[in-house]
Design a protein around this motif. Structure first.
Motif, PDB file in Angstrom:
ATOM      1  N   ALA A  29      -0.839  22.794  -7.403  1.00  0.00           N
ATOM      2  CA  ALA A  29      -0.423  24.142  -7.789  1.00  0.00           C
ATOM      3  C   ALA A  29       0.566  24.723  -6.783  1.00  0.00           C
ATOM      4  CB  ALA A  29      -1.639  25.057  -7.930  1.00  0.00           C
ATOM      5  N   ILE A  30       0.346  24.462  -5.496  1.00  0.00           N
ATOM      6  CA  ILE A  30       1.205  25.076  -4.475  1.00  0.00           C
ATOM      7  C   ILE A  30       2.478  24.254  -4.271  1.00  0.00           C
ATOM      8  CG2 ILE A  30       1.374  25.785  -2.057  1.00  0.00           C
ATOM      9  CD1 ILE A  30      -1.739  26.166  -2.180  1.00  0.00           C
ATOM     10  N   SER A  31       2.291  22.973  -3.950  1.00  0.00           N
ATOM     11  CA  SER A  31       3.462  22.161  -3.605  1.00  0.00           C
ATOM     12  C   SER A  31       4.301  21.875  -4.854  1.00  0.00           C
ATOM     13  CB  SER A  31       3.000  20.845  -2.971  1.00  0.00           C
ATOM     14  OG  SER A  31       4.072  20.178  -2.363  1.00  0.00           O
ATOM     15  N   ASN A  39     -10.999  19.981  -6.447  1.00  0.00           N
ATOM     16  CA  ASN A  39     -11.001  21.400  -6.095  1.00  0.00           C
ATOM     17  C   ASN A  39     -10.662  21.673  -4.635  1.00  0.00           C
ATOM     18  OD1 ASN A  39     -11.590  23.074  -8.480  1.00  0.00           O
ATOM     19  ND2 ASN A  39     -13.301  21.638  -8.656  1.00  0.00           N
ATOM     20  N   ASN A  40     -11.032  20.763  -3.757  1.00  0.00           N
ATOM     21  CA  ASN A  40     -10.738  21.013  -2.342  1.00  0.00           C
ATOM     22  C   ASN A  40      -9.315  20.655  -1.972  1.00  0.00           C
ATOM     23  OD1 ASN A  40     -13.279  21.988  -1.721  1.00  0.00           O
ATOM     24  ND2 ASN A  40     -14.099  19.942  -1.339  1.00  0.00           N
ATOM     25  N   THR A  41      -8.779  19.654  -2.610  1.00  0.00           N
ATOM     26  CA  THR A  41      -7.474  19.164  -2.182  1.00  0.00           C
ATOM     27  C   THR A  41      -6.431  19.191  -3.289  1.00  0.00           C
ATOM     28  OG1 THR A  41      -8.520  17.706  -0.567  1.00  0.00           O
ATOM     29  CG2 THR A  41      -6.246  17.183  -1.185  1.00  0.00           C
ATOM     30  N   TRP A  42      -6.649  18.404  -4.304  1.00  0.00           N
ATOM     31  CA  TRP A  42      -5.522  18.023  -5.163  1.00  0.00           C
ATOM     32  C   TRP A  42      -5.064  19.113  -6.119  1.00  0.00           C
ATOM     33  CZ3 TRP A  42      -2.505  14.179  -3.848  1.00  0.00           C
ATOM     34  CH2 TRP A  42      -3.009  13.229  -2.961  1.00  0.00           C
ATOM     35  N   LEU A  43      -5.997  19.854  -6.737  1.00  0.00           N
ATOM     36  CA  LEU A  43      -5.545  20.893  -7.681  1.00  0.00           C
ATOM     37  C   LEU A  43      -4.740  21.953  -6.948  1.00  0.00           C
ATOM     38  CD1 LEU A  43      -8.778  21.368  -9.843  1.00  0.00           C
ATOM     39  CD2 LEU A  43      -6.676  20.184 -10.507  1.00  0.00           C
ATOM     40  N   ARG A  44      -5.197  22.285  -5.758  1.00  0.00           N
ATOM     41  CA  ARG A  44      -4.495  23.307  -4.980  1.00  0.00           C
ATOM     42  C   ARG A  44      -3.145  22.812  -4.505  1.00  0.00           C
ATOM     43  NH1 ARG A  44      -9.657  25.172  -1.432  1.00  0.00           N
ATOM     44  NH2 ARG A  44     -10.599  26.399  -3.089  1.00  0.00           N
ATOM     45  N   TYR A  45      -3.139  21.571  -4.051  1.00  0.00           N
ATOM     46  CA  TYR A  45      -1.884  20.991  -3.581  1.00  0.00           C
ATOM     47  C   TYR A  45      -0.883  20.916  -4.747  1.00  0.00           C
ATOM     48  CZ  TYR A  45       1.261  17.445  -1.629  1.00  0.00           C
ATOM     49  OH  TYR A  45       2.366  16.750  -1.184  1.00  0.00           O
ATOM     50  N   SER A  93       0.867  -1.171   0.000  1.00  0.00           N
ATOM     51  CA  SER A  93       0.000   0.000   0.000  1.00  0.00           C
ATOM     52  C   SER A  93       0.907   1.226   0.000  1.00  0.00           C
ATOM     53  CB  SER A  93      -0.887  -0.013   1.252  1.00  0.00           C
ATOM     54  OG  SER A  93      -1.332   1.290   1.551  1.00  0.00           O
ATOM     55  N   CYS A  94       0.566   2.172  -0.849  1.00  0.00           N
ATOM     56  CA  CYS A  94       1.295   3.449  -0.865  1.00  0.00           C
ATOM     57  C   CYS A  94       0.237   4.530  -0.819  1.00  0.00           C
ATOM     58  CB  CYS A  94       2.124   3.558  -2.139  1.00  0.00           C
ATOM     59  SG  CYS A  94       2.712   5.238  -2.474  1.00  0.00           S
ATOM     60  N   VAL A  95       0.274   5.342   0.224  1.00  0.00           N
ATOM     61  CA  VAL A  95      -0.729   6.412   0.348  1.00  0.00           C
ATOM     62  C   VAL A  95      -0.037   7.759   0.171  1.00  0.00           C
ATOM     63  CG1 VAL A  95      -2.385   7.546   1.874  1.00  0.00           C
ATOM     64  CG2 VAL A  95      -2.221   5.038   1.841  1.00  0.00           C
ATOM     65  N   HIS A  96      -0.413   8.436  -0.919  1.00  0.00           N
ATOM     66  CA  HIS A  96       0.052   9.805  -1.131  1.00  0.00           C
ATOM     67  C   HIS A  96      -1.002  10.749  -0.573  1.00  0.00           C
ATOM     68  CE1 HIS A  96       3.306   8.603  -3.738  1.00  0.00           C
ATOM     69  NE2 HIS A  96       2.551   8.262  -4.763  1.00  0.00           N
ATOM     70  N   ARG A  97      -0.594  11.719   0.181  1.00  0.00           N
ATOM     71  CA  ARG A  97      -1.523  12.765   0.621  1.00  0.00           C
ATOM     72  C   ARG A  97      -0.730  14.065   0.716  1.00  0.00           C
ATOM     73  NH1 ARG A  97      -4.686  11.557   4.799  1.00  0.00           N
ATOM     74  NH2 ARG A  97      -4.078   9.379   5.073  1.00  0.00           N
ATOM     75  N   PRO A  98      -1.406  15.193   0.784  1.00  0.00           N
ATOM     76  CA  PRO A  98      -0.670  16.435   0.946  1.00  0.00           C
ATOM     77  C   PRO A  98       0.206  16.371   2.197  1.00  0.00           C
ATOM     78  CG  PRO A  98      -2.917  16.907   0.298  1.00  0.00           C
ATOM     79  CD  PRO A  98      -2.854  15.430   0.588  1.00  0.00           C
ATOM     80  N   GLY A  99       1.494  16.494   2.001  1.00  0.00           N
ATOM     81  CA  GLY A  99       2.418  16.533   3.140  1.00  0.00           C
ATOM     82  C   GLY A  99       3.108  15.234   3.468  1.00  0.00           C
ATOM     83  N   SER A 100       2.631  14.085   2.962  1.00  0.00           N
ATOM     84  CA  SER A 100       3.314  12.835   3.298  1.00  0.00           C
ATOM     85  C   SER A 100       3.017  11.733   2.290  1.00  0.00           C
ATOM     86  CB  SER A 100       2.883  12.336   4.689  1.00  0.00           C
ATOM     87  OG  SER A 100       1.595  11.735   4.631  1.00  0.00           O
ATOM     88  N   THR A 101       3.903  10.749   2.295  1.00  0.00           N
ATOM     89  CA  THR A 101       3.647   9.494   1.564  1.00  0.00           C
ATOM     90  C   THR A 101       3.994   8.354   2.508  1.00  0.00           C
ATOM     91  OG1 THR A 101       3.962  10.321  -0.676  1.00  0.00           O
ATOM     92  CG2 THR A 101       4.479   8.017  -0.316  1.00  0.00           C
ATOM     93  N   ARG A 102       3.073   7.400   2.575  1.00  0.00           N
ATOM     94  CA  ARG A 102       3.307   6.257   3.475  1.00  0.00           C
ATOM     95  C   ARG A 102       3.250   4.951   2.699  1.00  0.00           C
ATOM     96  NH1 ARG A 102      -0.164   6.938   8.078  1.00  0.00           N
ATOM     97  NH2 ARG A 102       1.675   7.989   8.895  1.00  0.00           N
ATOM     98  N   SER A 114       3.046  17.905   9.454  1.00  0.00           N
ATOM     99  CA  SER A 114       3.104  18.306   8.051  1.00  0.00           C
ATOM    100  C   SER A 114       1.765  18.011   7.362  1.00  0.00           C
ATOM    101  CB  SER A 114       4.336  17.712   7.382  1.00  0.00           C
ATOM    102  OG  SER A 114       4.032  16.672   6.562  1.00  0.00           O
ATOM    103  N   GLU A 115       1.113  16.926   7.735  1.00  0.00           N
ATOM    104  CA  GLU A 115      -0.226  16.651   7.177  1.00  0.00           C
ATOM    105  C   GLU A 115      -1.231  17.708   7.638  1.00  0.00           C
ATOM    106  OE1 GLU A 115      -0.883  12.638   8.502  1.00  0.00           O
ATOM    107  OE2 GLU A 115       0.517  11.799   7.010  1.00  0.00           O
ATOM    108  N   ARG A 116      -1.157  18.077   8.919  1.00  0.00           N
ATOM    109  CA  ARG A 116      -2.079  19.088   9.464  1.00  0.00           C
ATOM    110  C   ARG A 116      -1.880  20.442   8.805  1.00  0.00           C
ATOM    111  NH1 ARG A 116      -0.935  17.314  14.564  1.00  0.00           N
ATOM    112  NH2 ARG A 116       0.552  19.010  14.830  1.00  0.00           N
ATOM    113  N   ASP A 117      -0.620  20.766   8.568  1.00  0.00           N
ATOM    114  CA  ASP A 117      -0.309  22.050   7.950  1.00  0.00           C
ATOM    115  C   ASP A 117      -1.020  22.165   6.593  1.00  0.00           C
ATOM    116  OD1 ASP A 117       1.348  24.479   7.875  1.00  0.00           O
ATOM    117  OD2 ASP A 117       2.322  23.494   6.172  1.00  0.00           O
ATOM    118  N   TRP A 118      -0.971  21.100   5.816  1.00  0.00           N
ATOM    119  CA  TRP A 118      -1.647  21.122   4.509  1.00  0.00           C
ATOM    120  C   TRP A 118      -3.157  21.143   4.659  1.00  0.00           C
ATOM    121  CZ3 TRP A 118      -0.043  22.699   0.079  1.00  0.00           C
ATOM    122  CH2 TRP A 118       1.319  22.699  -0.195  1.00  0.00           C
TER     123      TRP A 118
END
Ligand code: GLC
Length: 818
Positions: free
Chosen positions: A344-346, A336-342, A100-109, A312-316
């Motif tokens: 564009a920013i990150s 629109n809530n998460t991924w496009l912004r992430y 399992s690989c979980v990508h999220r704003p601020g981390s990958t596990r 780092s997850e909370r910050d995002w």
């Protein structure tokens, strides 16, 4: 949720879990906190950098997306059986028993299982740190005691990338072993960044020091190797590093000046049946090796590292939740809530990298457009971006096409649109914030001492553009316009751009308003006059009967004309006629109908059709791409988002719905083997009809379409759009959005807009109500809500005409555009 053969969205769309690592292309995360960043793929490939992902790379990487076996890795071996594996699929090619690989704003596990050992490895870039932390847990899931070795491994780069002349570069490293802090350190005496000064060449040190520390192991059993061949074994391979199994192969004597600098750091542990061990790693950059080792050791404590991952997850989460949409369409919301912004920013603003392009530079127009993403969240950050770009303008109004932070070196061209984006994005900022004081903020020019106001910078950009016209009154394309690949169309005096004419006309309209109220009325009148003449010339010369032509080349030949064999019709020449209101309603309708007929496909709107099949040295490198690839007749996503805006502006809800569906990555990626790319970020391009794989996406992350798709979704599809009058509510929502709620900050107020997309009907007028009162023109004005207050706005649609209709294009009159 929105699953495909390789993974699914989890946590309400805020994270993506890859369950089968054999994705058609690497599916990556780009995690950057504004200074330090890393890219990591589902295979474990990737690299890390500080401030500039090409000039200041910390860990080495080779761009090889087919193998994807270059990165920073975590190895495990069984000291009894000699089995060696990697926690990620690469570089050992491990086929895990579970993955399992979980990508999220601020981390990958990663959580993977091999040979009865479950490994959990989380990488994060904590806010405010010039470094990354790894939180690691190994669990023995078997019924027997296990003796395992664990090691982190990567090659040091410590400077510019790619450092292909490795035998040269390796001569400048010093590695060190800080036994007390369990840290490997690295410095490099030479930095090839290229500051453009006479004594700079190979004659400057890398100005930092790096350290990687481990925590959670018995310090007396921690081992390290700093030379690549010593870790891999003579002619060894990262697929099976010799030091993972050989007794005594861990060589502390590999430190110093003479190795091929790598960092291998770990140790041996015994795990009773069912037992776990928690470890932590930290890779940090400081000014000196001892400071780096100190910080790394402080962060590399298991409990601390876990906290930093959470931080780092909370910050995002905090950053991204400042404005939200809720609709009946899961893909629309999570993008629109998460991924496009992430993205564009990150990826774009901070990291300035993807996996298909490692940039690090600021594109003058690129990051300016990206900074639109801040407007609904932290608009002052868009203001900062505007001022940063203003400082990269020359006194004659021209700008660097791109420049490198750190070295402040750049590429100056005669591109014809770059500098106008300074005006365009400033207008967006002003409509959003009403903060006209930004126009008085001061910035220097690249080539002149002293500072002048932002308004002066913008005037110089507009003046330069107005001076670069053909004798018959169209703007010259110069070295290129928005489309970089039209790189040979123009010279200093020949070659015209029709897209640029539409674009410039819109800017003249905006800045005549600005000058009228906050500057100089005579200038405003002059902008109006020039806009009027431009629109007239454009309509006289560039209309081809059913659509706008795109450009003329040096010989005066039209591109994008009926008689063109390749490139008969170009998308931007139609969509910007609608967005810039540069022609009559009849022609807008016709241009739009032609764009729909010739350019809309099930996998998105094409940039042009048909694609060029032969290189044309008089057009430029666009014709040298494979037919259907990138700008050469593929779906160029940046421009596709403008087609979505144009559809909404025309109140063509069916087209808007079709375009959204055709480009939405979660939807398209339902057939991941056809689509190829990540379902959670937008791709730069999708192959067009002449490709052997039409509909295949590529060039993810590093694309200006992320911020634009977010902007168009909020402002045009949901229709919550800052205008000069206030916050206009004018949706054109696909029925699939169902019940909609948009919540955003606007000029220090909370605005919540609700409507039912299913009740929308083109041709009817939106009735916008605030506390029971119908708002004139559908506009929320500052006076309608006290500062700090909250506005609950309801929209429904009623018979009759009004704001819901596309306004008639006033060919020369001002005031039509919103
Ligand atoms: C690339 C450039 C961008 C340009 C686009 C279209 O993405 O970075 O500035 O507008 O291509 O050619």
């Amino acid at each position: 949720m929105l699953s495909n053969a390789y993974g699914r969205f989890i946590d309400g769309g805020r994270a993506y879990e890859i369950t089968d690592p054999r994705t058609p292309m690497p599916w990556v995360n780009v995690i950057c906190n504004g200074r330090y960043g890393l890219v990591v793929s589902q295979n474990g490939g990737g690299f890390s950098w500080l401030d500039h992902c090409q000039l200041n790379v910390i860990t080495r990487w080779e761009m090889d997306l087919a193998r994807d076996d270059h990165g920073r890795f975590l190895f495990v071996s069984d000291l009894e059986t000699g089995q060696v594996w990697s926690v990620t699929p690469q570089p050992c090619g491990t086929r895990h028993e579970s993955y399992s690989c979980v990508h999220r704003p601020g981390s990958t596990r990663f959580v993977t299982m091999a040979h009865g050992i479950e490994s959990s490895w989380t990488l994060a870039v904590p806010p405010g740190q010039t470094g990354e932390v790894w939180s690691v847990r190994l669990t023995n899931t078997t019924g027997r005691a296990r003796r395992v070795r664990v090691a982190a491994y990567f090659e040091w780069c410590c400077g510019t990338a790619p450092d292909v002349k490795r035998e040269f570069h390796r001569l400048f490293f010093t590695t060190g072993w800080d036994a007390r802090r369990c840290a490997v350190t690295a410095t490099k005496n030479m930095w090839e960044a290229g500051f453009g000064t006479p004594d700079d060449h190979w004659n400057r040190p890398w100005p930092h020091a790096a350290a990687m520390a481990v925590g959670g192991l018995d310090p007396s059993r921690v081992r390290a190797v700093a030379d690549k061949a010593s870790f891999l074994g003579r002619y060894g391979t990262p697929a099976r590093p010799e030091a993972m199994t050989t007794a005594g192969a861990w060589k502390q004597d590999t430190f110093g000046r003479f190795g091929d600098a790598c960092c291998a750091l770990g140790g041996d542990v015994e795990l009773a049946p069912g037992a776990s061990i928690d470890l932590a790693y930290a890779l940090v950059i400081e000014d000196t090796a001892s400071a780096a080792a100190e910080t790394a050791a402080r962060l590399a404590q298991p409990a601390r590292a876990a906290e930093l991952v959470a931080a780092s997850e909370r910050d995002w989460e905090g950053r991204l939740s400042r404005s939200t949409v809720k609709t009946g369409a899961a893909d629309f919301d999570l993008l629109n809530n998460t991924w496009l912004r992430y993205q564009a920013i990150s990826g774009r603003l901070w990291g300035r990298t993807g996996y298909y392009q490692q940039s690090g530079a600021f594109g003058f127009r690129d990051q300016l457009q990206d900074s639109h993403v801040w407007l609904a969240m932290e608009p002052e950050r868009c203001g900062e971006q505007i001022m940063l770009h203003a400082r990269h303008q020359f006194a004659n109004g021209s700008v660097y096409h791109w420049w490198n932070p750190i070295t402040e070196t750049g590429h100056r061209t005669a591109c014809s649109d770059d500098y106008l984006w300074l005006a365009f994005v400033t207008a967006s900022y002003l409509r959003e914030t009403g903060d006209f004081s930004i126009l008085a903020r001061k910035a220097r020019f690249v080539d002149e001492p002293g500072e002048t106001t932002l308004l002066d910078h913008i005037r110089r950009a507009i003046d330069l553009s107005l001076a670069r016209f053909s004798a018959r009154g169209l703007p010259l394309i110069g070295d290129m316009d928005w489309n970089d690949g039209l790189s040979a169309v123009g010279t200093a005096t020949e070659g015209e751009s029709v897209w640029l004419a539409h674009f410039l006309a819109g800017i003249l309209d905006d800045f005549s308003r600005v000058e009228c109220s906050h500057g100089d009325a005579a200038r405003a009148a002059e902008y109006d006059r020039r806009r009027g003449v431009l629109i007239e010339r454009l309509n006289d010369l560039a209309w081809d009967g059913a659509w706008f032509r795109r450009a003329t080349d040096r010989a005066g030949r039209w591109l994008g004309a009926k008689e063109s064999v390749a490139g008969r019709i170009f998308l931007n020449a139609q969509t910007w006629a609608i967005l810039g209101e540069t022609t009559t309603p009849e022609r807008q309708a016709s241009a739009w109908a032609s764009a729909k007929d010739h350019l809309l496909t099930d996998y998105g709107p094409l940039l042009l059709a048909p694609a060029y099949t032969e290189p044309d040295p008089k057009v430029g490198y666009i014709t040298r791409y494979a037919p259907g690839a990138r700008e050469n007749g593929g779906v160029y996503m940046h421009a596709a988002t403008w087609a979505l805006a144009a559809a909404c502006k025309r109140k063509d809800r069916e087209a808007a719905a079709r375009i959204w569906e055709s480009i939405s990555p979660p939807t398209r990626c339902a057939d991941a083997d056809k689509y190829w790319a990540e379902p959670y970020v937008v791709p730069g391009n999708v192959d067009g009809p002449l490709s052997d794989k039409p509909g295949r996406a590529g060039w993810t992350w590093y694309t200006g379409s992320a911020a634009w798709l977010n902007k168009v979704s909020l402002e045009w599809v949901l229709g919550v759009r800052p205008t000069w009058e206030g916050l206009l509510i004018d949706p054109c929502p696909p029925a699939a959005l169902g019940q909609v709620e948009v919540a955003r900050r606007w000029r220090g107020r909370d605005v919540v807009v609700r409507f039912d997309a299913r009740t929308y009907e083109a041709g009817r007028t939106p009735r916008v109500r605030l506390g029971g009162r119908v708002l004139v023109g559908g506009v929320v004005r500052e006076g309608d809500v006290p500062p700090g207050g909250r506005a609950e706005v309801e929209v429904d649609w009623v018979a009759g005409t009004g704001v819901a209709e596309a306004k008639p294009a006033a060919a020369t009159a001002k005031g039509g555009r919103s």
